[in-house]
Design a protein around this motif. Structure first.
Motif, mmCIF file in Angstrom:
data_model
loop_
_atom_site.group_PDB
_atom_site.id
_atom_site.type_symbol
_atom_site.label_atom_id
_atom_site.label_comp_id
_atom_site.label_asym_id
_atom_site.label_seq_id
_atom_site.Cartn_x
_atom_site.Cartn_y
_atom_site.Cartn_z
ATOM 1 N N ALA A 51 0.851 -1.189 0.000
ATOM 2 C CA ALA A 51 0.000 0.000 0.000
ATOM 3 C C ALA A 51 0.886 1.238 0.000
ATOM 4 C CB ALA A 51 -0.909 0.001 1.219
ATOM 5 N N LYS A 52 0.507 2.196 -0.820
ATOM 6 C CA LYS A 52 1.273 3.446 -0.868
ATOM 7 C C LYS A 52 0.954 4.296 0.348
ATOM 8 C CE LYS A 52 1.777 3.912 -5.816
ATOM 9 N NZ LYS A 52 1.542 4.768 -6.965
ATOM 10 N N HIS A 53 1.982 4.912 0.880
ATOM 11 C CA HIS A 53 1.818 5.827 1.999
ATOM 12 C C HIS A 53 1.655 7.221 1.398
ATOM 13 C CE1 HIS A 53 1.997 7.621 5.840
ATOM 14 N NE2 HIS A 53 3.262 7.920 5.849
ATOM 15 N N THR A 54 0.457 7.763 1.449
ATOM 16 C CA THR A 54 0.190 9.040 0.797
ATOM 17 C C THR A 54 0.310 10.179 1.789
ATOM 18 O OG1 THR A 54 -2.168 8.806 1.182
ATOM 19 C CG2 THR A 54 -1.319 8.011 -0.920
ATOM 20 N N GLU A 55 0.930 11.232 1.337
ATOM 21 C CA GLU A 55 1.056 12.454 2.122
ATOM 22 C C GLU A 55 0.702 13.606 1.210
ATOM 23 O OE1 GLU A 55 5.021 12.895 3.513
ATOM 24 O OE2 GLU A 55 4.893 11.250 4.912
ATOM 25 N N LYS A 56 -0.050 14.564 1.733
ATOM 26 C CA LYS A 56 -0.302 15.765 0.964
ATOM 27 C C LYS A 56 -0.489 16.929 1.910
ATOM 28 C CE LYS A 56 -5.291 15.301 0.363
ATOM 29 N NZ LYS A 56 -6.371 15.311 -0.591
ATOM 30 N N GLU A 57 -0.109 18.104 1.433
ATOM 31 C CA GLU A 57 -0.256 19.298 2.254
ATOM 32 C C GLU A 57 -1.630 19.898 2.013
ATOM 33 O OE1 GLU A 57 2.840 22.459 3.541
ATOM 34 O OE2 GLU A 57 2.040 23.113 1.622
ATOM 35 N N ILE A 58 -2.321 20.176 3.111
ATOM 36 C CA ILE A 58 -3.633 20.799 3.010
ATOM 37 C C ILE A 58 -3.748 21.896 4.063
ATOM 38 C CG2 ILE A 58 -4.735 18.686 2.156
ATOM 39 C CD1 ILE A 58 -6.080 18.440 4.918
ATOM 40 N N THR A 59 -4.801 22.680 3.949
ATOM 41 C CA THR A 59 -5.114 23.698 4.942
ATOM 42 C C THR A 59 -6.463 23.349 5.550
ATOM 43 O OG1 THR A 59 -3.863 25.390 3.755
ATOM 44 C CG2 THR A 59 -5.513 26.168 5.315
ATOM 45 N N ILE A 60 -6.517 23.359 6.880
ATOM 46 C CA ILE A 60 -7.752 23.045 7.591
ATOM 47 C C ILE A 60 -8.104 24.203 8.524
ATOM 48 C CG2 ILE A 60 -7.471 20.541 7.456
ATOM 49 C CD1 ILE A 60 -6.448 20.582 10.353
ATOM 50 N N VAL A 61 -9.365 24.323 8.861
ATOM 51 C CA VAL A 61 -9.835 25.337 9.798
ATOM 52 C C VAL A 61 -10.600 24.619 10.902
ATOM 53 C CG1 VAL A 61 -11.304 27.358 10.111
ATOM 54 C CG2 VAL A 61 -9.994 27.100 8.003
ATOM 55 N N GLY A 62 -10.227 24.891 12.144
ATOM 56 C CA GLY A 62 -10.897 24.229 13.256
ATOM 57 C C GLY A 62 -10.477 24.809 14.591
ATOM 58 N N VAL A 63 -10.814 24.090 15.643
ATOM 59 C CA VAL A 63 -10.524 24.508 17.018
ATOM 60 C C VAL A 63 -9.434 23.600 17.585
ATOM 61 C CG1 VAL A 63 -11.479 24.792 19.336
ATOM 62 C CG2 VAL A 63 -12.894 25.283 17.335
ATOM 63 N N VAL A 64 -8.451 24.197 18.244
ATOM 64 C CA VAL A 64 -7.385 23.433 18.894
ATOM 65 C C VAL A 64 -7.921 22.895 20.213
ATOM 66 C CG1 VAL A 64 -5.052 23.511 19.859
ATOM 67 C CG2 VAL A 64 -5.621 24.910 17.861
ATOM 68 N N GLU A 65 -7.803 21.571 20.408
ATOM 69 C CA GLU A 65 -8.280 20.941 21.633
ATOM 70 C C GLU A 65 -7.238 19.973 22.163
ATOM 71 O OE1 GLU A 65 -11.932 18.984 20.636
ATOM 72 O OE2 GLU A 65 -12.978 20.863 20.207
ATOM 73 N N GLU A 66 -7.221 19.797 23.482
ATOM 74 C CA GLU A 66 -6.366 18.780 24.098
ATOM 75 C C GLU A 66 -7.105 17.454 24.069
ATOM 76 O OE1 GLU A 66 -5.614 20.262 28.022
ATOM 77 O OE2 GLU A 66 -3.761 21.213 27.367
ATOM 78 N N TYR A 67 -6.359 16.373 24.022
ATOM 79 C CA TYR A 67 -6.972 15.056 24.158
ATOM 80 C C TYR A 67 -6.030 14.165 24.939
ATOM 81 C CZ TYR A 67 -3.952 12.595 20.852
ATOM 82 O OH TYR A 67 -2.881 12.006 20.244
ATOM 83 N N GLU A 68 -6.590 13.148 25.543
ATOM 84 C CA GLU A 68 -5.801 12.174 26.291
ATOM 85 C C GLU A 68 -6.231 10.783 25.863
ATOM 86 O OE1 GLU A 68 -5.439 12.622 30.491
ATOM 87 O OE2 GLU A 68 -5.505 14.792 30.355
ATOM 88 N N GLU A 69 -5.347 10.083 25.226
ATOM 89 C CA GLU A 69 -5.590 8.668 24.920
ATOM 90 C C GLU A 69 -4.405 7.928 25.494
ATOM 91 O OE1 GLU A 69 -7.087 7.597 21.160
ATOM 92 O OE2 GLU A 69 -8.588 9.173 21.188
ATOM 93 N N GLU A 70 -3.475 7.492 24.659
ATOM 94 C CA GLU A 70 -2.254 6.860 25.177
ATOM 95 C C GLU A 70 -1.356 7.914 25.812
ATOM 96 O OE1 GLU A 70 -0.449 4.642 22.054
ATOM 97 O OE2 GLU A 70 -2.316 3.640 21.561
ATOM 98 N N ASP A 71 -1.238 9.042 25.146
ATOM 99 C CA ASP A 71 -0.466 10.181 25.636
ATOM 100 C C ASP A 71 -1.332 11.426 25.527
ATOM 101 O OD1 ASP A 71 1.965 8.812 26.124
ATOM 102 O OD2 ASP A 71 2.405 8.841 23.981
ATOM 103 N N THR A 72 -0.934 12.465 26.230
ATOM 104 C CA THR A 72 -1.616 13.741 26.085
ATOM 105 C C THR A 72 -1.144 14.380 24.795
ATOM 106 O OG1 THR A 72 -1.708 13.993 28.463
ATOM 107 C CG2 THR A 72 -2.005 15.986 27.163
#
Length: 111
Positions: free
Chosen positions: A4-25
């Motif tokens: 499987a090809k590992h795809t990477e592309k540069e994009i621009t997103i708009v949203g809210v920065v939030e903290e999360y805790e799963e395995e690490d913060t």
């Protein structure tokens, strides 16, 4: 068997920065469509000071095998509320190590 090809592309997103805790913060940018886990590179660490803020972030997006989207932020803008009119606006480009004042009156800080 093809890999499987590992795809990477540069994009621009708009949203809210939030903290999360799963395995690490960590951080996510929550958009209307999806959540993006923020890589804690140089810009990601700066973004950690903007929790709760609306941002426009540009970076390289990858998708894990489980469907999790990750973004390695190359630059971002913070959209200021009207209450922060006293603060100077700042611009930071990933290629530079200095912060510049931005004289525009568009209520954003750029990193």
């Amino acid at each position: 068997m093809k890999k499987a090809k590992h795809t990477e592309k540069e994009i621009t997103i708009v949203g809210v920065v939030e903290e999360y805790e799963e395995e690490d913060t960590g951080l996510i940018i929550a958009t209307d469509d999806d959540d993006y886990v923020v890589e804690l590179n140089k810009q990601g660490k700066r973004l950690s000071q903007e929790v709760g803020m609306d941002v426009e972030a540009t970076g390289i997006v990858t998708k894990n095998g489980d469907g999790t989207k990750r973004i390695s932020v190359t630059k971002f803008e913070v959209f200021e509320s009207d209450d922060d009119d006293d603060e100077d606006e700042m611009f930071y480009d990933d290629d530079d190590d200095e912060i510049y004042d931005d004289d525009d009156d568009d209520d954003t800080r750029r990193w």
